[in-house]
Design a protein around this motif. Structure first.
Motif, PDB file in Angstrom:
ATOM      1  N   MET A   1      35.665  11.427 -11.395  1.00 25.96           N
ATOM      2  CA  MET A   1      35.390  11.315 -12.808  1.00 25.96           C
ATOM      3  C   MET A   1      34.475  12.441 -13.281  1.00 25.96           C
ATOM      4  O   MET A   1      34.667  12.985 -14.347  1.00 25.96           O
ATOM      5  N   LEU A   2      33.472  12.765 -12.472  1.00 27.59           N
ATOM      6  CA  LEU A   2      32.535  13.826 -12.827  1.00 27.59           C
ATOM      7  C   LEU A   2      33.241  15.175 -12.901  1.00 27.59           C
ATOM      8  O   LEU A   2      32.972  15.976 -13.795  1.00 27.59           O
ATOM      9  N   ILE A   3      34.176  15.422 -11.982  1.00 26.57           N
ATOM     10  CA  ILE A   3      34.902  16.692 -11.973  1.00 26.57           C
ATOM     11  C   ILE A   3      35.740  16.826 -13.244  1.00 26.57           C
ATOM     12  O   ILE A   3      35.810  17.894 -13.845  1.00 26.57           O
TER      13      ILE A   3
ATOM     14  N   GLN B   1      34.597  19.991 -20.200  1.00 24.70           N
ATOM     15  CA  GLN B   1      33.529  20.722 -20.875  1.00 24.70           C
ATOM     16  C   GLN B   1      33.733  22.232 -20.742  1.00 24.70           C
ATOM     17  O   GLN B   1      33.487  22.979 -21.687  1.00 24.70           O
ATOM     18  N   LEU B   2      34.192  22.664 -19.587  1.00 22.88           N
ATOM     19  CA  LEU B   2      34.454  24.088 -19.374  1.00 22.88           C
ATOM     20  C   LEU B   2      35.568  24.570 -20.299  1.00 22.88           C
ATOM     21  O   LEU B   2      35.455  25.628 -20.928  1.00 22.88           O
TER      22      LEU B   2
END
Length: 93
Positions: free
Chosen positions: A1-3, A9-10
């Protein structure tokens, strides 16, 4: 999930950077295409051509800062104010 969050965002950051840098470079390459977007009352303070050139460099700097994610809270607040000022002084067409 964090990835997934980091990747999204990137992508958003690079998309914003592309828009800002593209607009800035386009203004510098053909200012005659953009001069009509500068309000006539701007002449009271500064020439429209000089304002357009300064705004182009300002947008390029914002784009570069977005690529490197420098001072993100300040960067995105200033970028939002920049976009808001364009909407207020030129409008939506």
């Amino acid at each position: 999930m964090l990835i997934h969050k980091v990747k999204s965002q990137l992508v958003l950051r690079l998309g914003l950077a592309f828009v800002l840098i593209f607009a800035g470079v386009s203004i510098l390459r053909s200012p005659q295409d953009w001069i009509g977007f500068v309000p006539a009352w701007m002449e009271t303070f500064i020439s429209r051509e000089l304002f357009l050139t300064l705004h182009a460099y300002f947008e390029i700097i914002l784009g570069i800062a977005a690529i490197f994610n420098l001072w993100p809270k300040i960067l995105y607040a200033v970028t939002a104010l920049d976009m808001l000022s364009i909407l207020i002084f030129y409008g939506i067409d």
